[in-house]
Design an enzyme around this catalytic site. Structure first.
Site, PDB file in Angstrom:
ATOM      1  N   LYS A 107     -41.543  66.768  23.773  1.00 21.62           N
ATOM      2  CA  LYS A 107     -41.055  66.151  22.538  1.00 21.62           C
ATOM      3  C   LYS A 107     -40.752  67.279  21.556  1.00 21.62           C
ATOM      4  CE  LYS A 107     -40.740  61.888  20.684  1.00 21.62           C
ATOM      5  NZ  LYS A 107     -40.346  60.637  21.319  1.00 21.62           N
ATOM      6  N   GLY A 134     -39.702  41.342  15.155  1.00 20.44           N
ATOM      7  CA  GLY A 134     -38.725  42.432  15.005  1.00 20.44           C
ATOM      8  C   GLY A 134     -37.544  42.185  15.925  1.00 20.44           C
ATOM      9  N   VAL A 135     -36.403  41.818  15.323  1.00 24.74           N
ATOM     10  CA  VAL A 135     -35.218  41.535  16.155  1.00 24.74           C
ATOM     11  C   VAL A 135     -34.128  42.568  15.869  1.00 24.74           C
ATOM     12  CG1 VAL A 135     -35.607  39.130  16.755  1.00 24.74           C
ATOM     13  CG2 VAL A 135     -34.636  39.667  14.512  1.00 24.74           C
ATOM     14  N   GLY A 136     -34.526  43.843  16.002  1.00 25.35           N
ATOM     15  CA  GLY A 136     -33.568  44.949  15.881  1.00 25.35           C
ATOM     16  C   GLY A 136     -32.884  45.181  17.211  1.00 25.35           C
ATOM     17  N   VAL A 139     -33.803  46.379  20.200  1.00 24.02           N
ATOM     18  CA  VAL A 139     -34.453  45.867  21.412  1.00 24.02           C
ATOM     19  C   VAL A 139     -34.742  44.370  21.284  1.00 24.02           C
ATOM     20  CG1 VAL A 139     -36.456  46.075  22.942  1.00 24.02           C
ATOM     21  CG2 VAL A 139     -35.500  48.121  21.877  1.00 24.02           C
TER      22      VAL A 139
HETATM   23  P1  NAD Z   1     -35.004  48.834  15.340  1.00 29.03           P
HETATM   24  O1  NAD Z   1     -35.285  49.646  14.153  1.00 29.03           O
HETATM   25  O2  NAD Z   1     -33.592  48.616  15.764  1.00 29.03           O
HETATM   26  O3  NAD Z   1     -35.658  47.372  15.192  1.00 29.03           O
HETATM   27  C1  NAD Z   1     -36.888  47.148  14.599  1.00 29.03           C
HETATM   28  C2  NAD Z   1     -36.774  45.853  13.810  1.00 29.03           C
HETATM   29  O4  NAD Z   1     -38.060  45.515  13.320  1.00 29.03           O
HETATM   30  C3  NAD Z   1     -35.849  45.962  12.608  1.00 29.03           C
HETATM   31  O5  NAD Z   1     -34.919  44.883  12.613  1.00 29.03           O
HETATM   32  C4  NAD Z   1     -36.800  45.875  11.414  1.00 29.03           C
HETATM   33  O6  NAD Z   1     -36.223  45.246  10.278  1.00 29.03           O
HETATM   34  C5  NAD Z   1     -37.904  45.035  11.989  1.00 29.03           C
HETATM   35  N1  NAD Z   1     -39.196  45.167  11.287  1.00 29.03           N
HETATM   36  C6  NAD Z   1     -39.715  46.247  10.638  1.00 29.03           C
HETATM   37  N2  NAD Z   1     -40.922  45.939  10.125  1.00 29.03           N
HETATM   38  C7  NAD Z   1     -41.172  44.658  10.497  1.00 29.03           C
HETATM   39  C8  NAD Z   1     -42.265  43.769  10.286  1.00 29.03           C
HETATM   40  N3  NAD Z   1     -43.352  44.141   9.592  1.00 29.03           N
HETATM   41  N4  NAD Z   1     -42.189  42.519  10.801  1.00 29.03           N
HETATM   42  C9  NAD Z   1     -41.104  42.122  11.507  1.00 29.03           C
HETATM   43  N5  NAD Z   1     -40.039  42.917  11.726  1.00 29.03           N
HETATM   44  C10 NAD Z   1     -40.080  44.158  11.227  1.00 29.03           C
HETATM   45  O7  NAD Z   1     -35.849  49.485  16.524  1.00 29.03           O
HETATM   46  P2  NAD Z   1     -35.681  49.260  18.086  1.00 29.03           P
HETATM   47  O8  NAD Z   1     -34.840  50.336  18.662  1.00 29.03           O
HETATM   48  O9  NAD Z   1     -35.326  47.825  18.338  1.00 29.03           O
HETATM   49  O10 NAD Z   1     -37.174  49.532  18.589  1.00 29.03           O
HETATM   50  C11 NAD Z   1     -38.198  48.571  18.366  1.00 29.03           C
HETATM   51  C12 NAD Z   1     -39.532  49.145  18.820  1.00 29.03           C
HETATM   52  O11 NAD Z   1     -39.456  49.479  20.207  1.00 29.03           O
HETATM   53  C13 NAD Z   1     -39.935  50.457  18.126  1.00 29.03           C
HETATM   54  O12 NAD Z   1     -41.338  50.506  18.014  1.00 29.03           O
HETATM   55  C14 NAD Z   1     -39.468  51.533  19.087  1.00 29.03           C
HETATM   56  O13 NAD Z   1     -40.221  52.731  18.949  1.00 29.03           O
HETATM   57  C15 NAD Z   1     -39.747  50.858  20.416  1.00 29.03           C
HETATM   58  N6  NAD Z   1     -38.924  51.359  21.525  1.00 29.03           N
HETATM   59  C16 NAD Z   1     -37.570  51.280  21.462  1.00 29.03           C
HETATM   60  C17 NAD Z   1     -36.799  51.728  22.527  1.00 29.03           C
HETATM   61  C18 NAD Z   1     -35.292  51.628  22.506  1.00 29.03           C
HETATM   62  O14 NAD Z   1     -34.666  51.743  23.572  1.00 29.03           O
HETATM   63  N7  NAD Z   1     -34.664  51.394  21.354  1.00 29.03           N
HETATM   64  C19 NAD Z   1     -37.419  52.273  23.648  1.00 29.03           C
HETATM   65  C20 NAD Z   1     -38.819  52.324  23.714  1.00 29.03           C
HETATM   66  C21 NAD Z   1     -39.559  51.865  22.631  1.00 29.03           C
END
Ligand code: NAD
Length: 363
Positions: free
Chosen positions: A94, A191-193, A195
Site C-alpha cells: 500500500k 450506503g448505495v454508492g 458498490v
Molecule cells: P462510495 O463512496 O461510492 O459509496 C459509499 C456510500 O455510502 C455513499 O453513497 C455515501 O453517501 C454513503 N454513506 C456515507 N456515510 C453513510 C452512512 N453513515 N450511512 C449510510 N450511507 C452512508 O464507496 P464505494 O466505492 O461504493 O465503497 C463502499 C465501501 O466498500 C467502502 O467501505 C469501500 O472501502 C469498500 N470497498 C469498495 C470497493 C470498490 O470496488 N469500490 C472494493 C472493496 C471495498
C-alpha cells in the site's frame, strides 16, 4: 488476521520502525519526498511470497507522519490477507501520500511518485484508493508500468466487488436457510454508492426485498425508484427486522452499540474494516449466533478486477473469479461453525496457511 498493538506507537526512531516492521512482518518501507513538488509519501511492502505487492495509493491529510506510517503498515498488511484469501498470486502493499487531495494535487507530484514506484522494479503495483482518481493514475503511469486501474483498462471495480458481495451473501444464506436463494429475503443495504447500488441491482433481480439508507438524499431517491427499494432512516438501520445487514458505506459499523441492537442472522457487505475492534466485536458476533462474512474476503472483487488488468485477463475472467467468493465464504463459515472459531479468525488462518505453504515451497 490478528491485531498487533504497538506499545510505542509514538516512537518514531529507526529502531522502533524496524521493530514494528518485524512485529507485523513487513519486508520493506520506502519513504519518499520531493520538496519541489511537495511530495511526501510512504510505500509499504508487506509480503511478496505470493507475488508482487498490489494495493492502492491513498492521499490523506494525516495529522503527522507517525499516523501516516501506522496507516500504511496496517493497510499493506491487510492487502496481503485479502490477496491471499482470494487465491491471487499477489502479495500485499500500500502507499500513502500525505496531503490534501483537494488542494495539493499536481502532475509533477504524481509523476514524481510514479518514479518512486518505478524504482521498486515491479515489486509494488499501485492503484487508486481514497483521494486518488483515475486521472491522477494516468500521471503516475507516465513514469511507471506498475500501475493498474487506468481509464480504458479494467475500469470501475465496483460492479465486480458488488457481484462478489452478492454471491458471498448467497453462501451465508445457504448455511443459515439451507438454500442460497435470496428471493423474498429482507436485505438492508447501508450506503448505495458505487458498490451498494450494483448490489441492490443484483439483489432485486433475484427478488430480494431490499431496504436502503444513505446520507445523500438525491442518491437515495434515485436508487429507491430505480430498483423499488424501501428507504430507511439512518438511525433506524440497526433496529430493522431483516435477514441480512449489508454494510456498504463506512467501516467500524459493527461495534458495542450496533451489536446490542442488530437482530439479523447474517452480516455480509462491502465496507472495509467493518469490525470496530476486530477481536472484541468479531468474537461477540459469534456469541450472538450471527453469521459474519469477513470483509476482506467478501469484498475482494475489486482487487480481482485489478489482478485481471495486471495479467491482461478479460472482464469475464474477473467475474468468474469473483464468483468463487461464494466457495471462499462457504468454506470460512462452515469451518467457523464446525471448529467453533469466529469467522474473522478462520479467514486469517486460511490466508496465513496459503502463504506459509508457499514459503515452504520456495525454500
Ligand atoms: P462510495 O463512496 O461510492 O459509496 C459509499 C456510500 O455510502 C455513499 O453513497 C455515501 O453517501 C454513503 N454513506 C456515507 N456515510 C453513510 C452512512 N453513515 N450511512 C449510510 N450511507 C452512508 O464507496 P464505494 O466505492 O461504493 O465503497 C463502499 C465501501 O466498500 C467502502 O467501505 C469501500 O472501502 C469498500 N470497498 C469498495 C470497493 C470498490 O470496488 N469500490 C472494493 C472493496 C471495498
Amino acid at each position: 488476521m490478528s491485531e498487533i498493538a504497538f506499545p510505542n506507537a509514538d516512537d518514531f526512531t529507526h529502531n522502533a520502525v524496524i521493530s514494528r516492521m518485524s512485529q507485523l512482518g513487513h519486508e520493506q518501507i520506502l519513504f519518499c519526498q520531493d520538496s519541489d513538488c511537495g511530495l511526501k509519501a510512504i510505500i509499504a511492502i508487506h509480503d511478496t511470497t505470493l507475488g508482487p505487492a498490489l494495493g492502492g495509493t491513498r492521499m490523506w491529510m494525516y495529522s503527522n507522519e507517525r499516523e501516516a506510517l501506522n496507516d500504511v503498515l496496517r493497510l499493506s498488511r491487510g492487502m496481503t490477507y485479502k490477496n491471499s484469501i482470494s487465491g491471487l498470486d499477489l502479495g500485499g502493499g500500500k502507499a500513502v501520500i500525505i496531503g490534501d487531495s483537494k488542494s495539493m494535487k499536481s502532475e509533477a507530484l504524481f509523476r514524481r511518485f510514479g518514479r518512486f514506484v518505478n524504482s521498486l522494479s515491479g515489486k509494488y503495483i499501485t492503484a487508486e484508493d481514497v483521494g486518488i482518481s483515475p486521472e491522477d493514475m494516468v500521471h503516475v503511469s507516465k513514469e511507471t508500468d506498475h500501475v493498474v486501474g487506468l481509464p480504458g483498462k479494467s475500469g470501475d471495480p465496483s460492479p465486480v466487488t458488488a457481484y462478489g458481495v452478492y454471491v458471498g451473501m448467497k453462501a451465508c444464506a445457504k448455511i443459515h436457510f439451507g438454500n442460497d436463494s435470496l428471493f423474498g429475503k429482507r436485505v438492508m443495504v447501508q450506503g448505495v454508492g458505487h458498490v451498494g447500488e450494483y448490489l441492490v441491482k443484483y439483489l432485486r433481480e433475484e427478488g430480494a426485498i431490499v431496504s436502503i439508507s444513505d446520507i445523500q438524499e438525491d442518491t437515495l431517491k434515485r436508487v429507491s425508484s430505480a430498483y423499488n427499494a424501501k428507504i430507511v432512516n439512518l438511525e433506524d438501520v440497526y433496529d430493522l427486522e431483516m435477514d441480512v445487514y449489508a454494510p456498504c458505506a463506512l467501516g467500524a459499523t459493527l461495534n458495542d452499540d450496533t451489536l446490542s441492537r442488530l437482530k439479523c442472522p447474517i452480516i455480509a457487505g462491502a465496507a472495509n474494516n467493518q469490525l470496530k475492534d476486530e477481536g472484541k466485536h468479531g468474537d461477540l458476533i459469534m456469541k450472538k449466533g450471527i453469521i459474519y462474512a469477513p470483509d476482506y474476503a467478501i469484498n475482494a472483487g475489486g482487487v480481482i478486477n485489478c489482478f485481471s488488468e495486471v495479467k491482461g485477463l478479460s472482464s469475464e475472467w474477473a467475474r468468474d473469479k469473483a464468483e468463487k467468493i461464494y466457495d471462499t465464504i462457504l468454506n470460512i463459515i462452515k469451518k467457523s461453525k464446525s471448529e467453533n472459531i469466529p469467522s474473522y479468525k478462520i479467514a486469517g488462518q486460511l490466508a496465513e496457511e496459503r502463504i506459509a505453504t508457499m514459503k515452504k515451497k520456495n525454500v
